[in-house]
Design a protein around this motif. Structure first.
Motif, PDB file in Angstrom:
ATOM      1  N   GLY A 130       0.812  -1.210   0.000  1.00 28.60           N
ATOM      2  CA  GLY A 130       0.000   0.000   0.000  1.00 28.60           C
ATOM      3  C   GLY A 130       0.845   1.259   0.000  1.00 28.60           C
ATOM      4  N   ARG A 131       0.192   2.385  -0.215  1.00 28.40           N
ATOM      5  CA  ARG A 131       0.899   3.664  -0.223  1.00 28.40           C
ATOM      6  C   ARG A 131       1.323   4.034   1.194  1.00 28.40           C
ATOM      7  N   PRO A 132       2.588   4.421   1.374  1.00 23.74           N
ATOM      8  CA  PRO A 132       3.014   4.868   2.704  1.00 23.74           C
ATOM      9  C   PRO A 132       2.223   6.103   3.133  1.00 23.74           C
ATOM     10  N   LEU A 133       1.717   6.070   4.340  1.00 25.48           N
ATOM     11  CA  LEU A 133       0.923   7.177   4.865  1.00 25.48           C
ATOM     12  C   LEU A 133       1.784   8.039   5.782  1.00 25.48           C
ATOM     13  N   SER A 134       1.638   9.332   5.645  1.00 22.83           N
ATOM     14  CA  SER A 134       2.401  10.258   6.483  1.00 22.83           C
ATOM     15  C   SER A 134       1.897  10.206   7.921  1.00 22.83           C
ATOM     16  N   LEU A 135       2.670  10.817   8.810  1.00 22.00           N
ATOM     17  CA  LEU A 135       2.257  10.886  10.210  1.00 22.00           C
ATOM     18  C   LEU A 135       0.913  11.590  10.335  1.00 22.00           C
ATOM     19  N   GLY A 136       0.739  12.685   9.619  1.00 18.33           N
ATOM     20  CA  GLY A 136      -0.520  13.416   9.690  1.00 18.33           C
ATOM     21  C   GLY A 136      -1.699  12.578   9.227  1.00 18.33           C
ATOM     22  N   GLU A 137      -1.497  11.801   8.181  1.00 15.24           N
ATOM     23  CA  GLU A 137      -2.576  10.942   7.690  1.00 15.24           C
ATOM     24  C   GLU A 137      -2.925   9.867   8.713  1.00 15.24           C
ATOM     25  N   ARG A 138      -1.914   9.282   9.322  1.00 20.07           N
ATOM     26  CA  ARG A 138      -2.175   8.226  10.303  1.00 20.07           C
ATOM     27  C   ARG A 138      -2.826   8.790  11.560  1.00 20.07           C
ATOM     28  N   ARG A 139      -2.432   9.985  11.952  1.00 18.11           N
ATOM     29  CA  ARG A 139      -3.078  10.617  13.112  1.00 18.11           C
ATOM     30  C   ARG A 139      -4.555  10.880  12.828  1.00 18.11           C
ATOM     31  N   ALA A 140      -4.842  11.312  11.612  1.00 25.00           N
ATOM     32  CA  ALA A 140      -6.239  11.562  11.246  1.00 25.00           C
ATOM     33  C   ALA A 140      -7.031  10.255  11.231  1.00 25.00           C
ATOM     34  N   LEU A 141      -6.430   9.200  10.695  1.00 22.02           N
ATOM     35  CA  LEU A 141      -7.115   7.908  10.653  1.00 22.02           C
ATOM     36  C   LEU A 141      -7.364   7.364  12.060  1.00 22.02           C
ATOM     37  N   ALA A 142      -6.458   7.671  12.989  1.00 22.23           N
ATOM     38  CA  ALA A 142      -6.603   7.162  14.355  1.00 22.23           C
ATOM     39  C   ALA A 142      -7.824   7.743  15.055  1.00 22.23           C
ATOM     40  N   ARG A 143      -8.384   8.810  14.508  1.00 21.07           N
ATOM     41  CA  ARG A 143      -9.592   9.405  15.086  1.00 21.07           C
ATOM     42  C   ARG A 143     -10.864   8.819  14.482  1.00 21.07           C
ATOM     43  N   LYS A 144     -10.716   8.050  13.404  1.00 21.68           N
ATOM     44  CA  LYS A 144     -11.879   7.519  12.696  1.00 21.68           C
ATOM     45  C   LYS A 144     -12.525   6.375  13.478  1.00 21.68           C
ATOM     46  N   PRO A 145     -13.820   6.143  13.246  1.00 20.94           N
ATOM     47  CA  PRO A 145     -14.508   5.060  13.963  1.00 20.94           C
ATOM     48  C   PRO A 145     -14.367   3.695  13.302  1.00 20.94           C
ATOM     49  N   SER A 146     -13.552   3.594  12.246  1.00 19.25           N
ATOM     50  CA  SER A 146     -13.432   2.331  11.515  1.00 19.25           C
ATOM     51  C   SER A 146     -12.647   1.296  12.314  1.00 19.25           C
ATOM     52  N   ARG A 147     -13.295   0.169  12.597  1.00 15.07           N
ATOM     53  CA  ARG A 147     -12.643  -0.896  13.351  1.00 15.07           C
ATOM     54  C   ARG A 147     -11.454  -1.465  12.590  1.00 15.07           C
ATOM     55  N   GLY A 148     -11.595  -1.613  11.285  1.00 17.49           N
ATOM     56  CA  GLY A 148     -10.510  -2.169  10.491  1.00 17.49           C
ATOM     57  C   GLY A 148      -9.271  -1.296  10.511  1.00 17.49           C
ATOM     58  N   ILE A 149      -9.470   0.014  10.449  1.00 19.00           N
ATOM     59  CA  ILE A 149      -8.332   0.932  10.472  1.00 19.00           C
ATOM     60  C   ILE A 149      -7.673   0.932  11.847  1.00 19.00           C
ATOM     61  N   LEU A 150      -8.483   0.912  12.883  1.00 17.41           N
ATOM     62  CA  LEU A 150      -7.919   0.911  14.234  1.00 17.41           C
ATOM     63  C   LEU A 150      -7.017  -0.303  14.439  1.00 17.41           C
ATOM     64  N   ASP A 151      -7.462  -1.457  13.977  1.00 13.89           N
ATOM     65  CA  ASP A 151      -6.662  -2.670  14.136  1.00 13.89           C
ATOM     66  C   ASP A 151      -5.288  -2.518  13.487  1.00 13.89           C
ATOM     67  N   LYS A 152      -5.245  -1.823  12.358  1.00 15.16           N
ATOM     68  CA  LYS A 152      -3.982  -1.669  11.639  1.00 15.16           C
ATOM     69  C   LYS A 152      -3.063  -0.628  12.276  1.00 15.16           C
ATOM     70  N   LEU A 153      -3.632   0.234  13.105  1.00 17.39           N
ATOM     71  CA  LEU A 153      -2.834   1.295  13.717  1.00 17.39           C
ATOM     72  C   LEU A 153      -2.340   0.955  15.120  1.00 17.39           C
ATOM     73  N   LEU A 154      -2.786  -0.152  15.684  1.00 21.79           N
ATOM     74  CA  LEU A 154      -2.417  -0.480  17.061  1.00 21.79           C
ATOM     75  C   LEU A 154      -0.911  -0.629  17.243  1.00 21.79           C
ATOM     76  N   ALA A 155      -0.220  -1.042  16.196  1.00 21.95           N
ATOM     77  CA  ALA A 155       1.229  -1.239  16.289  1.00 21.95           C
ATOM     78  C   ALA A 155       2.007  -0.054  15.729  1.00 21.95           C
ATOM     79  N   ASP A 156       1.338   1.061  15.479  1.00 19.91           N
ATOM     80  CA  ASP A 156       2.042   2.226  14.925  1.00 19.91           C
ATOM     81  C   ASP A 156       3.159   2.651  15.880  1.00 19.91           C
ATOM     82  N   PRO A 157       4.331   2.971  15.337  1.00 21.14           N
ATOM     83  CA  PRO A 157       5.470   3.295  16.210  1.00 21.14           C
ATOM     84  C   PRO A 157       5.499   4.729  16.714  1.00 21.14           C
ATOM     85  N   HIS A 158       4.568   5.575  16.255  1.00 22.33           N
ATOM     86  CA  HIS A 158       4.657   6.986  16.635  1.00 22.33           C
ATOM     87  C   HIS A 158       3.711   7.311  17.794  1.00 22.33           C
TER      88      HIS A 158
END
Length: 270
Positions: A130-158
């Motif tokens: 997939g396309r690498p997502l910037s820190l700002g994009e990942r921070r924005a996604l972390a606020r979303k209610p999507s369960r699938g996205i949350l699962d993918k962000l649990l191991a984010d290093p930032h």
């Protein structure tokens, strides 16, 4: 426990006020905000002596004192308040405030001289190819209610991504346990968990954080004040956590008052 204090002792009055007011607040974030404001208004010398009194009472399992320390935990994990916590630590050492010193115990200075873990700033893809997502994009996604996205962000290093995740109402206790228990753990990630009043109220989250060898002792040692006897015993028996944490757990176990006899013959959890 410390000896009797004069009725007009400002630190004793402050300790009594916090032990009365904090448990009366239902909102955990409000408790933490009140403790911070009250301690900062009092200044390090008075605040340190009040906290020493509260920490001593908490060691004797007094419920109001333990609730005050629970509200204090997010402040101890917040880098924004490191200067104030450092000032409390200095007063505790200079004035021989033993209970507060035990609460704020950390590794010896020579053992803390390791460089901080690097924070990952490059783009990270959430899926293979997939396309690498910037820190700002990942921070924005972390606020979303999507369960699938949350699962993918649990191991984010930032830590900023984790900060947003921890505030997401869709996050579950199991999710936070995964974040707190991840190994190797970055101190910055552990700090984000430790300063979340919402999640530090959960016993499983506290234990996951404390038993993670990557959690700095200055974060994990104060959490011991909230543990039950069997949890303290688990920490003291762990060969993976820092020696200072095991020692602190043993100290607390030794200072807990004797258990009252259980009329039903069951084991007390205090």
């Amino acid at each position: 426990m410390p000896g009797p204090t004069a009725p007009d002792d400002p630190s004793a009055a402050l300790a009594a006020r916090l032990c009365k007011v904090v448990p009366a607040l239902a909102d955990l974030a409000m408790r933490t905000a009140l403790v911070l404001r009250t301690l900062e208004d009092a200044g390090p010398p008075t605040a340190a002596r009040a906290l020493d009194e509260i920490a001593s009472r908490a060691e004797q399992t007094e419920a109001p004192a333990r609730e005050v320390l629970a509200a204090l935990l997010p402040l101890l994990g917040d880098p924004l308040h490191a200067g104030f916590v450092g000032a409390l630590r200095v007063v505790a050492k200079d004035a021989s405030l033993l209970a507060l010193g035990r609460l704020l115990r950390r590794k010896a200075r020579h053992a803390e001289s390791q460089a901080p873990s690097p924070i990952e700033h490059r783009g990270i893809a959430l899926e293979p190819g997939g396309r690498p997502l910037s820190l700002g994009e990942r921070r924005a996604l972390a606020r979303k209610p999507s369960r699938g996205i949350l699962d993918k962000l649990l191991a984010d290093p930032h830590p900023r991504v984790i900060e947003n995740l921890l505030a997401n109402p869709r996050l579950t206790e199991d999710d936070v346990v995964r974040i707190a228990a991840k190994r190797p753990q970055k101190p910055e990630i552990a700090s984000e968990v430790a300063r979340s009043a919402r999640w530090m109220a959960r016993a499983r989250v506290r234990m996951a954080l404390v038993l993670n060898p990557g959690t700095p002792p200055e974060l994990s040692v104060p959490v011991l004040s909230q543990l039950l006897r069997h949890e303290l015993a688990d920490v003291a028996a762990s060969t993976q956590v820092p020696a200072v944490l095991r020692s602190a757990a043993l100290d607390l176990l030794a200072r807990r008052p004797p258990l009252p006899p259980d009329p039903n013959g069951g084991a007390s959890m205090q």
